[in-house]
Design an enzyme around this catalytic site. Structure first.
Site, PDB file in Angstrom:
ATOM      1  CD  GLU A 480      -3.075  -1.098   2.208  1.00 44.94           C
ATOM      2  OE1 GLU A 480      -2.902  -0.361   3.182  1.00 44.94           O
ATOM      3  OE2 GLU A 480      -4.078  -1.817   2.052  1.00 44.94           O
ATOM      4  CD  GLU A 578      -4.726  -5.690   2.490  1.00 45.70           C
ATOM      5  OE1 GLU A 578      -5.462  -4.840   3.024  1.00 45.70           O
ATOM      6  OE2 GLU A 578      -3.494  -5.670   2.593  1.00 45.70           O
TER       7      GLU A 578
HETATM    8  C1  BMA Z   1      -4.858  -3.007   4.931  1.00 46.30           C
HETATM    9  C2  BMA Z   1      -3.771  -3.938   5.350  1.00 46.30           C
HETATM   10  C3  BMA Z   1      -3.442  -3.784   6.785  1.00 46.30           C
HETATM   11  C4  BMA Z   1      -4.640  -3.515   7.623  1.00 46.30           C
HETATM   12  C5  BMA Z   1      -5.902  -3.881   6.889  1.00 46.30           C
HETATM   13  C6  BMA Z   1      -7.153  -3.625   7.666  1.00 46.30           C
HETATM   14  O1  BMA Z   1      -4.474  -1.692   4.954  1.00 46.30           O
HETATM   15  O2  BMA Z   1      -2.674  -3.840   4.505  1.00 46.30           O
HETATM   16  O3  BMA Z   1      -2.518  -2.746   6.902  1.00 46.30           O
HETATM   17  O4  BMA Z   1      -4.541  -4.175   8.813  1.00 46.30           O
HETATM   18  O5  BMA Z   1      -5.986  -3.177   5.689  1.00 46.30           O
HETATM   19  O6  BMA Z   1      -7.318  -2.257   7.938  1.00 46.30           O
END
Ligand code: BMA
Length: 906
Positions: A480, A578
């Site tokens: 990120e 994610e």
């Molecule tokens: C993203 C991940 C983590 C974090 C998650 C939940 O930013 O890369 O850094 O824990 O989301 O917020």
């Protein structure tokens, strides 16, 4: 402890006497190996001597040694003082040098956490500043009969602050300075090459450890040792595979040398391969490598497949190396034979970034052995926040749980650690592809020479160590940080040019540069960031204005403002690396972790690090489930239980949407939810809690990630259900496949109405089966509030997959009443191998029981055959399996909590 000969151990004083009592002439023919002597007996003392502990074995850290309870109660804050102190780790050992006359003695530290000075017999050996780097020192001239080794480790918090202050003075500050206040964390994590999450994260506490988290060894050898071996396996043509082999050596001396390498690969090659050309040609002592190609006939090879697609055949390779100085050859000079064993798998893997079917941007999909595969999985954070407490047992449990849930990919996220060899070996044998971030996350980083040279060494060592694993699918340099830079998360806008050029310098000129040393023909080029636009970020020189473009590369997606049970709120990207929702671990996990006098809700709030607090969790719960008022005595129980239902359902819907988009023009080909595991008992996105017990999400994931799944997603605009049949299998038996749609009344067991139709499946694809108007299903006596739907995919009468659709909020449904639930019988079943014991639990109900939830109120790790299920038949049997061989004593009714949503209906 490993040793070749004559090691003496003096246990009485706590010191270890290591001596090579056999000189060359005594044991020639036996001693011709690299000797490895582990230094394992340590004493830790803090700066003023008030804390000391002796007889400690590695791996070791200040929290595990002095305060292992740091993850309980409010101790994350209460025991923080340890992280502000400096500690000396010392080791007294004896060494018999009397007969000793060999080339080099290296003192090798495989992992020091983090900023330290090392002294041997009061002489400075060196300084360390990177927990991911192996440090090695030639110590033959310093060793004596009695030796005193000290590793002085500086407080990581103080060390990080000092570096931040130095940068500030030079007008080169590197944000972020401190985490959000809710984290109760420490500042300047980005100053140190240390597990970034050890200074706190949104799912974890600050427990900034200091310690020696990997082995310390004396390595005794004449000329050189094999450090790592990289094997780049590629398919040459229909009849051969090629192994491009590079043995990376460590040489202690200052001269070039010669060597002879032998490769044994009994399952692949008829005879050992002797690499003899370096007997004449010199090997450079500066970057010693032995490199060669070895063909393997196709007929010898069974291909390695990811989980769900075939077997994970691995082939052992064994290397031995003799090295010597000068022209005389091994017989005269060398008694040092270095060995290395590893296992390789034969597979091809590419990342396909071709023009996408929707005509905008590129696909982003993994093709393994020529098969385009949907990547199903999760994100892996360290198995323990204290690196020295990461155990093979815990890793094995997590990876096996991932496999059981039909995952084929895990992303090792960039705020943790490069995992152990054991982790990747297990991933190889379980068929879990690894998306490997390098350890940079959610921050800008300094780019001074010292930092960069440490990073280069880190990347080089870890890439060389990991590269041969067939599981390692791709390297990505950061988590990120591109998005953070362009979206100004840390206020970098005021010096955008500087931060852009520093970003490129760190990741392109250094990290990628080093990663290319282990580039493989069967592994895509490293990506710079996740999320990123993949190959489409190249014209932007890897800083794109929108790294979260749905039409290119991967995205991370979170939106807590909308209803996560509605598929309409999610994007249609190519690959989602994610996404996720928070929940609270089970009440019994809290019980184990909280102090006796701690108020549960108070502790939950303390450990909730999300800047929005519990609001997103509660908001999602309240949309669907009958959460009592906070004054209610059952509020905490309901909140915990409902948070798990809400998380499981939202993640199911989102994952199913992505899976169902694979054969649409969006061509979505991956869904890795955030996050697999936890580092303490806390509100988090995980599907497995800190103690290894599965939350409802993990039970549900095992169903919604199944290779054959029925998906029914609601489309608001047309008020209809889209039925898709997903099949990850490459071949499928088309016979007798049918879908049954059952309409249930909330008030009655067994379906009230059933319809069925024949269907087909599309191998390795999605069959878009039907769009059904809700009004066609809910007619007559059925309304949106008194009924719900169950859809089953069957072969004949056998249910292959099942899903539900709830037309109204469950809190607003009519007819959900006391189910009259009883646990009718519990029988203990001893399995034959005695490793696991299983208990059967028969559940009887008189009315439908909504999301039946079972929790064991005992401190054991266990798995249920299912959890959080809709029970619409009078009797249902669930199996509870203990990981340990326990059974009979655990069968009291009071040891089991059973909850249903019915219990909370108003
Ligand atoms: C993203 C991940 C983590 C974090 C998650 C939940 O930013 O890369 O850094 O824990 O989301 O917020």
């Amino acid at each position: 402890m490993k040793y070749g000969c004559g090691l003496l151990r003096n246990g009485t004083t706590g010191a270890v006497m290591v001596g090579l009592v056999c000189g060359l002439y005594v044991c020639s023919g036996q001693c011709d190996k690299v000797e490895v002597i582990e230094l394992s007996n340590w004493t830790i003392t803090n700066q003023n001597g008030s804390l000391t502990i002796a007889n400690q074995t590695l791996p070791l850290g200040i929290y595990s040694a002095f305060a292992p309870q740091v993850l309980d109660s409010y101790n994350d804050v209460g025991l923080r003082y340890l992280a502000y102190d400096n500690f000396t780790f010392s080791n007294f050992f004896q060494f018999d040098v009397h007969h000793f006359n060999r080339g080099h003695i290296n003192l090798t530290f495989h992992g020091i956490d983090t900023v330290s000075e090392i002294r041997l017999n009061h002489q400075l050996l060196g300084r360390t500043d990177n927990m991911f780097v192996r440090y090695s020192y030639e110590v033959s001239s310093l060793l004596q009969a009695e030796n005193f080794l000290e590793v002085e480790i500086q407080s990581p918090v103080v060390a990080a602050l000092a570096r931040a202050n130095a940068l500030k003075e030079a007008k080169k500050s590197v944000p972020p300075e401190c985490p959000n206040e809710r984290y109760h964390g420490e500042c300047h994590m980005n100053m140190l090459r240390k597990m970034q999450a050890s200074f706190s994260w949104d799912w974890g506490p600050a427990a900034p450890s200091a310690g020696i988290w990997k082995n310390v060894e004396l390595e005794i050898y004449e000329v050189a040792v094999i450090r790592e071996v990289d094997v780049d396996v590629s398919r040459v043509n229909g009849s051969y595979w090629n192994m491009h082999i590079r043995c990376f050596l460590d040489a202690g001396g200052w001269q070039n040398f010669n060597g002879r390498l032998v490769l044994y690969a009994v399952e692949l090659l008829d005879r050992p391969v002797v690499v003899d050309r370096y007997a004449i040609k010199n090997i450079s002592h500066l970057a010693p490598v032995i490199e060669f190609d070895q063909a393997v006939p196709n007929g010898k090879v069974v291909t390695w497949w990811p989980n769900g697609y075939g077997e994970q055949k691995l082939y052992p390779l064994h290397f031995t190396l003799k090295t010597w100085l000068g022209p005389d050859g091994p017989e005269v000079r060398s008694k040092t034979k270095s060995h290395k064993s590893l296992r390789v798998g034969f597979r091809t893997l590419d990342l396909v970034e071709d023009p996408a079917p929707d005509g905008v941007g590129n696909t982003f999909l993994f093709r393994v052995n020529g098969v385009e595969m949907f990547m199903k999985g999760s994100n892996y954070i360290p198995s323990h926040l204290l690196p020295e407490m990461q155990t093979n047992e815990q890793i094995s449990h997590l990876l096996r749980s991932a496999k059981e849930a039909h995952m084929n990919m895990l992303r090792v996220w960039g705020g943790g650690v490069y995992e152990s060899d054991y982790f990747y070996q297990l991933a190889d044998s379980l068929g879990l592809l690894i998306w490997q971030d390098m350890m940079f996350a959610c921050a800008m980083y300094p780019v001074n020479d010292e930092f960069l040279s440490s990073v280069r060494e880190e990347v080089r060592q870890n890439a060389m160590r990991l590269s041969h694993h067939p599981s390692v699918a791709i390297f990505v340099t950061n988590n990120e940080n591109e998005a953070a830079l362009v979206q100004n998360w840390y206020g970098t806008l005021f010096e955008r040019d500087r931060f852009e050029s520093e970003y490129r310098e760190l990741y392109l000129a250094n990290v990628i540069h080093e990663l290319k040393l282990v580039s493989h023909s069967s592994r895509p080029q490293p990506l710079v960031s996740s999320p990123s636009n993949g190959k489409a970020s190249e014209p932007d020189n890897y800083i794109s204005s929108n790294p979260q473009d749905n039409q290119n590369g991967d995205v991370h997606f979170y939106d807590y403002t909308k209803d996560g049970w509605d598929p309409g709120i999610f994007p249609r990207p190519r690959f989602v690396s994610e996404f996720g929702f928070q929940s609270f671990p089970g009440a019994y996990a809290w019980q184990r972790s909280k102090g006796e006098d701690d108020d549960l809700l108070g502790l939950i709030t303390h450990r909730q690090h999300h800047p929005l607090g519990n609001v997103p969790v509660i908001a999602l719960v309240e949309r669907h489930l009958p959460l009592p008022f906070p004054e209610n005595e059952n509020y905490a129980t309901a909140l915990i239980y409902f948070s798990q239902i809400a998380q499981a359902m939202a993640t199911k819907v989102e994952t199913e949407l992505y899976r169902s988009l694979r054969d649409t023009p969006h061509r979505t080909m991956g869904a890795l939810y955030w996050q697999l595991n936890d580092v303490w008992v806390a509100p988090s996105w995980s599907s497995i809690d800190f103690y290894g017990n599965w939350k409802l999400l993990h039970y549900w994931a095992r169903d919604f990630l199944a290779p054959i799944s029925i998906v029914a997603l609601y489309e608001k605009s047309t008020d209809s259900l889209n039925i898709s049949l997903i099949c990850d299998q490459l071949e499928v038996d088309p016979r007798e496949l049918n879908v049954v749609a059952n309409v249930h009344l909330w008030s009655q067991l067994l379906p009230r109405q059933s319809t069925s139709w024949d269907v087909t499946l599309r191998p390795n694809g999605v069959q878009y089966d039907k769009v059904i108007a809700i009004s066609d299903l809910l007619q007559g006596e059925f309304t949106r509030t008194n009924a719900f739907l169950e859809l089953q995919l069957r072969r004949g009468q056998d249910v292959i997959s099942r899903t539900h659709f709830f037309p109204s909020s469950i809190a607003g449904a009519v007819g959900i009443e006391d189910p009259g639930l009883e646990i009718a019988s519990r029988t203990c079943l001893n399995t034959t191998n005695v490793v696991r014991n299983s208990v059967s639990i028969s559940i009887q109900v008189k009315r439908p029981a909504v999301f039946v939830y079972l929790e064991l109120l005992k401190p054991y790790r266990y798995t249920l055959s299912e959890n959080g299920f809709m029970q619409t038949e009078p009797m249902h049997v669930v199996y509870l399996t203990f990981d340990a061989p326990l059974c009979a004593r655990l069968l009291r009714k009071s040891d089991l909590r059973v909850l249903t949503v019915n219990d909370f209906m108003r």
